[in-house]
Design a protein around this motif. Sequence first.
Motif, PDB file in Angstrom:
ATOM      1  N   VAL A  73      65.454  86.214 -25.164  1.00 63.58           N
ATOM      2  CA  VAL A  73      65.155  87.527 -24.597  1.00 63.58           C
ATOM      3  C   VAL A  73      64.013  88.190 -25.367  1.00 63.58           C
ATOM      4  N   TYR A  74      64.100  88.132 -26.689  1.00 56.00           N
ATOM      5  CA  TYR A  74      63.112  88.774 -27.557  1.00 56.00           C
ATOM      6  C   TYR A  74      61.704  88.231 -27.291  1.00 56.00           C
ATOM      7  N   SER A  75      61.608  86.911 -27.126  1.00 57.14           N
ATOM      8  CA  SER A  75      60.306  86.264 -26.961  1.00 57.14           C
ATOM      9  C   SER A  75      59.897  86.104 -25.506  1.00 57.14           C
ATOM     10  N   ASN A  76      60.852  86.359 -24.585  1.00 56.29           N
ATOM     11  CA  ASN A  76      60.631  86.109 -23.157  1.00 56.29           C
ATOM     12  C   ASN A  76      60.260  84.634 -22.932  1.00 56.29           C
ATOM     13  N   TRP A  77      60.925  83.793 -23.687  1.00 55.02           N
ATOM     14  CA  TRP A  77      60.689  82.335 -23.622  1.00 55.02           C
ATOM     15  C   TRP A  77      62.044  81.658 -23.707  1.00 55.02           C
ATOM     16  N   SER A  78      62.453  80.978 -22.639  1.00 53.82           N
ATOM     17  CA  SER A  78      63.858  80.577 -22.527  1.00 53.82           C
ATOM     18  C   SER A  78      64.192  79.184 -23.028  1.00 53.82           C
ATOM     19  N   SER A  79      63.251  78.505 -23.685  1.00 51.49           N
ATOM     20  CA  SER A  79      63.554  77.156 -24.158  1.00 51.49           C
ATOM     21  C   SER A  79      63.155  77.001 -25.621  1.00 51.49           C
ATOM     22  N   TYR A  80      63.581  75.892 -26.201  1.00 47.23           N
ATOM     23  CA  TYR A  80      63.261  75.565 -27.592  1.00 47.23           C
ATOM     24  C   TYR A  80      62.688  74.160 -27.668  1.00 47.23           C
ATOM     25  N   PRO A  81      61.838  73.926 -28.692  1.00 45.03           N
ATOM     26  CA  PRO A  81      61.532  74.772 -29.843  1.00 45.03           C
ATOM     27  C   PRO A  81      60.570  75.908 -29.503  1.00 45.03           C
ATOM     28  N   GLN A  82      60.472  76.881 -30.426  1.00 43.13           N
ATOM     29  CA  GLN A  82      59.493  77.964 -30.336  1.00 43.13           C
ATOM     30  C   GLN A  82      58.744  78.023 -31.670  1.00 43.13           C
ATOM     31  N   LEU A  83      57.424  77.976 -31.602  1.00 40.42           N
ATOM     32  CA  LEU A  83      56.608  78.009 -32.814  1.00 40.42           C
ATOM     33  C   LEU A  83      55.895  79.360 -32.932  1.00 40.42           C
ATOM     34  N   TYR A  84      56.017  79.979 -34.104  1.00 40.85           N
ATOM     35  CA  TYR A  84      55.366  81.262 -34.381  1.00 40.85           C
ATOM     36  C   TYR A  84      54.385  81.095 -35.538  1.00 40.85           C
ATOM     37  N   ILE A  85      53.216  81.724 -35.400  1.00 41.19           N
ATOM     38  CA  ILE A  85      52.235  81.769 -36.482  1.00 41.19           C
ATOM     39  C   ILE A  85      51.902  83.234 -36.764  1.00 41.19           C
ATOM     40  N   LYS A  86      52.187  83.675 -37.973  1.00 42.52           N
ATOM     41  CA  LYS A  86      51.993  85.058 -38.392  1.00 42.52           C
ATOM     42  C   LYS A  86      52.659  86.032 -37.405  1.00 42.52           C
ATOM     43  N   GLY A  87      53.887  85.686 -37.011  1.00 48.18           N
ATOM     44  CA  GLY A  87      54.669  86.560 -36.156  1.00 48.18           C
ATOM     45  C   GLY A  87      54.359  86.474 -34.677  1.00 48.18           C
ATOM     46  N   GLU A  88      53.390  85.665 -34.295  1.00 49.27           N
ATOM     47  CA  GLU A  88      52.984  85.561 -32.885  1.00 49.27           C
ATOM     48  C   GLU A  88      53.479  84.251 -32.283  1.00 49.27           C
ATOM     49  N   GLU A 108      42.636  73.187 -30.789  1.00 53.53           N
ATOM     50  CA  GLU A 108      42.896  74.627 -30.774  1.00 53.53           C
ATOM     51  C   GLU A 108      43.899  75.041 -31.839  1.00 53.53           C
ATOM     52  N   LEU A 109      44.867  74.179 -32.108  1.00 48.82           N
ATOM     53  CA  LEU A 109      45.889  74.513 -33.103  1.00 48.82           C
ATOM     54  C   LEU A 109      45.261  74.670 -34.484  1.00 48.82           C
ATOM     55  N   LYS A 110      44.380  73.754 -34.834  1.00 51.30           N
ATOM     56  CA  LYS A 110      43.701  73.830 -36.133  1.00 51.30           C
ATOM     57  C   LYS A 110      42.861  75.111 -36.222  1.00 51.30           C
ATOM     58  N   LYS A 111      42.247  75.478 -35.098  1.00 55.08           N
ATOM     59  CA  LYS A 111      41.418  76.679 -35.047  1.00 55.08           C
ATOM     60  C   LYS A 111      42.273  77.928 -35.239  1.00 55.08           C
ATOM     61  N   VAL A 112      43.417  78.003 -34.566  1.00 51.92           N
ATOM     62  CA  VAL A 112      44.310  79.152 -34.670  1.00 51.92           C
ATOM     63  C   VAL A 112      44.830  79.283 -36.095  1.00 51.92           C
ATOM     64  N   LEU A 113      45.209  78.177 -36.705  1.00 48.51           N
ATOM     65  CA  LEU A 113      45.706  78.209 -38.085  1.00 48.51           C
ATOM     66  C   LEU A 113      44.636  78.761 -39.021  1.00 48.51           C
ATOM     67  N   ALA A 114      43.391  78.330 -38.817  1.00 48.89           N
ATOM     68  CA  ALA A 114      42.304  78.809 -39.669  1.00 48.89           C
ATOM     69  C   ALA A 114      42.054  80.293 -39.467  1.00 48.89           C
ATOM     70  N   GLU A 115      42.075  80.731 -38.199  1.00 50.18           N
ATOM     71  CA  GLU A 115      41.848  82.146 -37.902  1.00 50.18           C
ATOM     72  C   GLU A 115      42.943  83.034 -38.467  1.00 50.18           C
ATOM     73  N   LYS A 116      44.148  82.506 -38.560  1.00 48.30           N
ATOM     74  CA  LYS A 116      45.278  83.265 -39.098  1.00 48.30           C
ATOM     75  C   LYS A 116      45.347  83.175 -40.628  1.00 48.30           C
ATOM     76  N   GLY A 117      44.408  82.456 -41.200  1.00 45.59           N
ATOM     77  CA  GLY A 117      44.386  82.339 -42.656  1.00 45.59           C
ATOM     78  C   GLY A 117      45.401  81.376 -43.219  1.00 45.59           C
ATOM     79  N   ILE A 118      45.835  80.416 -42.394  1.00 44.45           N
ATOM     80  CA  ILE A 118      46.800  79.410 -42.849  1.00 44.45           C
ATOM     81  C   ILE A 118      46.016  78.245 -43.458  1.00 44.45           C
TER      82      ILE A 118
END
Length: 390
Positions: free
Chosen positions: A347-362, A378-388
């Motif tokens: 309900v919280y995520s509006n996503w009804s299946s698992y797994p669910q991956l979050y990066i910096k709370g998103e 894209e995943l590598k890019k998102v991690l870099a943009e989030k400072g991971i």
Amino acid sequence: MGGTARDVTSKGELEKVLQQGGAVILHFWASWCEASKQMDQVFSHLSTDFPHAHFLRVEAEEQPEISESYSVSAVPYFVFCKDGKTVDTLEGANPSSLANKVAKVAGSISPDKPAAPASLGMAAGPTILETIKELAKDGGSSQVEGQLPTDTVDALNKRLQQLIDSHPVMLFMKGTHEQPRCGFSRKVVDILKEEKVKFGTFDILSDQEVREGLKKFSNWPTFPQLYCKGELLGGCDIVTAMHESGELKDVFRDSGVEIISSNGAKVTELGSGKGSVTESTGLSSILASRLESLINKSPVMLFMKGKPEEPRCGFSCKVVEILRQEKVDFKSFDILSDDEVRQGLKVYSNWSSYPQLYIKGELIGGSDIVLEMQKSGELKKVLAEKGITV
């Protein structure tokens, strides 16, 4: 069945014997398997030759709890225990190997000398031994000798992938859905029928190459194996747990799997695969706060079934593998251990299946989205943009 070997009728009975210490040899067998019956004659004779060891028979399909605990995927199958611990195993009809392994664990002869008890001579009888040898040639043993050439492995993997993708829901089992050849396979077939999904099957007993190859391909050593849209869900125990909790129905819905009505007519797809929640009852402030705290517990947070070292579904296993390939530090939460979190996060995520991956709370998404993001970079890019850092 003669000799001093005896049948085990419960896990508790087996545990009592193991607690006594000493050598314990288990023979997992099935009434439909001719190799099991022939090898049991050798097993019985060995029990006479090594009277200080415990020789126990376990009918694999009648004792699924015991069979699962020893990861029994074929019969005949032998487990050798010493002082309560498993020290060796043997799969298939190989009387010489059985005798040598028994002698080693029972410790009654020198381990550097081959065993030559009565069981391999006149006591067992030439007819029995010849029959066992023939059974082994015809598939009584599932051992694969040697390494296949690379091009052969590639061709086999391509064939396995084609088989997996041949149906949205695909079951690799022992026997056919009309005539299962083991209790575990029968159980999964019954579950799929209850879920009213269309599914394909492949009899791994009919093709040794597929049977052995799929174990390595999927990194899953036992059968049956159930796949949904190309992803491994798991074996009998995991599928049963998912069915009983309602999670299997969620997976089929979120993957857009078709169901059939009672009269066999095709029914519209159960879901779009996006995992939207159709009914929200609202969350208490306490639960919402807890979920937010869990999501932000780590810069990269994975809500999954099971733990990273022991995933309980193929989708979760895939995301864990991706994160490890990306060399990302992450924490996880086993949603099977807490139903409040499991249901609330949908309900919280509006996503009804698992797994669910979050990066910096998103929320990033589930297995399919994470996989696509990895493939595209894209995943590598998102991690870099989030400072991971990796």
